[in-house]
Design a protein around this motif. Structure first.
Motif, mmCIF file in Angstrom:
data_model
loop_
_atom_site.group_PDB
_atom_site.id
_atom_site.type_symbol
_atom_site.label_atom_id
_atom_site.label_comp_id
_atom_site.label_asym_id
_atom_site.label_seq_id
_atom_site.Cartn_x
_atom_site.Cartn_y
_atom_site.Cartn_z
ATOM 1 N N ARG A 105 0.861 -1.177 0.000
ATOM 2 C CA ARG A 105 0.000 0.000 0.000
ATOM 3 C C ARG A 105 0.897 1.227 0.000
ATOM 4 O O ARG A 105 1.695 1.414 0.912
ATOM 5 N N VAL A 106 0.799 2.035 -1.047
ATOM 6 C CA VAL A 106 1.611 3.245 -1.171
ATOM 7 C C VAL A 106 0.725 4.443 -0.872
ATOM 8 O O VAL A 106 -0.298 4.656 -1.531
ATOM 9 N N ARG A 107 1.110 5.228 0.127
ATOM 10 C CA ARG A 107 0.321 6.382 0.558
ATOM 11 C C ARG A 107 0.948 7.648 -0.009
ATOM 12 O O ARG A 107 2.124 7.932 0.243
ATOM 13 N N GLU A 108 0.153 8.402 -0.755
ATOM 14 C CA GLU A 108 0.649 9.575 -1.457
ATOM 15 C C GLU A 108 -0.018 10.836 -0.899
ATOM 16 O O GLU A 108 -1.225 11.028 -1.075
ATOM 17 N N PRO A 109 0.727 11.713 -0.237
ATOM 18 C CA PRO A 109 0.134 12.952 0.287
ATOM 19 C C PRO A 109 0.013 14.008 -0.810
ATOM 20 O O PRO A 109 0.970 14.274 -1.541
ATOM 21 N N VAL A 110 -1.178 14.617 -0.931
ATOM 22 C CA VAL A 110 -1.416 15.591 -1.998
ATOM 23 C C VAL A 110 -2.260 16.748 -1.478
ATOM 24 O O VAL A 110 -2.930 16.646 -0.449
ATOM 25 N N GLU A 111 -2.237 17.840 -2.237
ATOM 26 C CA GLU A 111 -3.091 18.998 -1.963
ATOM 27 C C GLU A 111 -3.820 19.393 -3.240
ATOM 28 O O GLU A 111 -3.214 19.449 -4.322
ATOM 29 N N VAL A 112 -5.114 19.667 -3.121
ATOM 30 C CA VAL A 112 -5.878 20.168 -4.262
ATOM 31 C C VAL A 112 -5.430 21.607 -4.527
ATOM 32 O O VAL A 112 -5.542 22.472 -3.653
ATOM 33 N N VAL A 113 -4.900 21.862 -5.723
ATOM 34 C CA VAL A 113 -4.370 23.194 -6.035
ATOM 35 C C VAL A 113 -5.314 24.004 -6.907
ATOM 36 O O VAL A 113 -5.147 25.223 -7.042
ATOM 37 N N ALA A 114 -6.311 23.353 -7.518
ATOM 38 C CA ALA A 114 -7.278 24.094 -8.333
ATOM 39 C C ALA A 114 -8.493 23.219 -8.594
ATOM 40 O O ALA A 114 -8.379 21.995 -8.731
ATOM 41 N N THR A 115 -9.650 23.850 -8.642
ATOM 42 C CA THR A 115 -10.864 23.186 -9.117
ATOM 43 C C THR A 115 -11.573 24.133 -10.083
ATOM 44 O O THR A 115 -11.427 25.355 -9.992
ATOM 45 N N VAL A 116 -12.319 23.550 -11.002
ATOM 46 C CA VAL A 116 -13.094 24.322 -11.980
ATOM 47 C C VAL A 116 -14.487 23.720 -12.028
ATOM 48 O O VAL A 116 -14.638 22.491 -12.064
ATOM 49 N N SER A 117 -15.504 24.563 -12.013
ATOM 50 C CA SER A 117 -16.875 24.077 -12.124
ATOM 51 C C SER A 117 -17.702 25.111 -12.881
ATOM 52 O O SER A 117 -18.124 26.123 -12.319
ATOM 53 N N THR A 118 -17.888 24.877 -14.194
ATOM 54 C CA THR A 118 -18.695 25.759 -15.033
ATOM 55 C C THR A 118 -19.701 24.909 -15.801
ATOM 56 O O THR A 118 -19.755 23.689 -15.646
ATOM 57 N N GLU A 119 -20.475 25.547 -16.651
ATOM 58 C CA GLU A 119 -21.476 24.820 -17.434
ATOM 59 C C GLU A 119 -20.846 23.869 -18.443
ATOM 60 O O GLU A 119 -21.486 22.923 -18.895
ATOM 61 N N THR A 120 -19.593 24.118 -18.807
ATOM 62 C CA THR A 120 -18.962 23.292 -19.839
ATOM 63 C C THR A 120 -17.649 22.661 -19.399
ATOM 64 O O THR A 120 -17.016 21.950 -20.183
#
Length: 330
Positions: free
Chosen positions: A246-261
């Motif tokens: 089991r490999v545990r990878e620490p990450v951070e969400v750096v961007a999200t996008v949520s539009t109609e398209t």
């Protein structure tokens, strides 16, 4: 606040929670007392130290006197009092003293530690089932505290890690065309998913809640609840199973996008990740249908991960094929 002691365990499905370092005193005290109430049926024994690293507050003095009378003569001046949380008087003493004592622990009927409050309330950790977690959060809210400061232990361990990708946001998940920066292994591929509003709704929701990862064999800790989405700044462990490992990878969400398209999630690697880089999953639609685009930037990780980087690249290619199939209907 201090580090967590004795708490890096799980109790038969219960998850460990801690009160984070920025919590106000009212939040910490309410969490400690709320956990005692929530876990009372599971607690078998409590050990509360009759010492504080500051003067006992006035509201605790009566409990201190009652506790001292409970000590046998041979132990007067001793540090620790053993309490039975099933007994009303014992439980009231614990509620009064736990937030201001230098140390307290609680064990379950099988002897496992499930409640921990040390360093005069500045290090608090509890093994909670979901209903218990909700009860503790309600206790914090009722006391005027902030329940957001009750966090999973795994999330707490992510807090001090630095991003290892020095081009944050370089996968440009909001852009239709991508020019990757120099000096990185860059990858981009787009696949057609299908057409229709139902497909768009399902794929766009999935991509924002780690669906590409979870449908490709990863676990995400902490889990993103049903109907919720990851947010910029959130930190997670991505857990991959490679054979028996089991490999545990620490990450951070750096961007999200949520539009109609367009719907997208991009994450960067934190210290301890096998590689350095950033990856983005992008769902987008036009008159011709719905597509998934995968973009990534990769460099060797730090420390011992450098030695196995060629093997990591092989695993990366395998997982990319899974990612590109993850949101296809059926």
């Amino acid at each position: 606040m201090g580090t967590v002691s004795r708490a890096a365990k799980r109790d038969n499905g219960a998850s460990w929670f801690v009160v984070d370092d920025d919590a106000a005193r009212a939040t910490v005290d309410a969490a400690i007392r709320g956990a005692l109430h929530a876990q009372r049926d599971r607690l078998h024994t409590l050990h509360i130290d009759l010492v504080s690293d500051r003067d006992w507050p006035a509201e605790a003095l009566d409990a201190v006197r009652r506790a001292e009378r409970r000590l046998p003569a041979s132990r007067r001046g001793g540090i620790s009092l053993t309490l039975d949380p099933r007994l009303g008087e014992d439980f009231r003493i614990a509620l009064d003293l736990a937030p201001v004592s230098i140390g307290g622990t609680g064990t379950s009927h099988d002897g496992a530690p499930i409640w921990d409050a040390n360093d005069t309330g500045t290090s608090a950790a509890f093994a909670l089932y979901p209903a218990e977690e909700l009860a503790v959060r309600r206790s914090i809210t009722d006391a005027g505290g902030d329940p957001a400061h009750l966090v999973r232990l795994e999330s707490h361990r992510l807090a001090g890690r630095a991003l290892t990708c020095d081009v944050v946001g370089a996968t440009a998940p909001d852009a239709a065309h991508w020019q990757p920066p120099a000096g990185w292994r860059a990858y981009e591929r787009t696949v057609y998913l299908g057409s229709g509003a139902d497909l768009w709704d399902a794929a766009s929701a999935a991509v924002l809640s780690w669906g590409v990862k979870t449908r490709s064999g990863f676990a995400v800790d902490p889990r993103v609840g049903t109907g919720r989405t990851a947010r910029q700044g959130d930190r997670f462990w991505l857990v991959a199973r490679i054979g028996p490992l089991r490999v545990r990878e620490p990450v951070e969400v750096v961007a999200t996008v949520s539009t109609e398209t367009r719907a997208a999630l991009a994450y960067g690697t934190l210290d301890g990740h096998p590689v350095s880089g950033e990856e983005a999953f992008i769902v987008h639609r036009d008159d011709y249908g719905v597509r998934l685009t995968l973009r990534s930037l990769t460099r060797t990780g730090r420390g011992p991960w450098r030695v196995v980087f060629p093997l990591i690249l092989i695993a990366q290619r395998v997982y990319r094929r899974r990612y590109l199939r993850a949101l296809r209907p059926g």
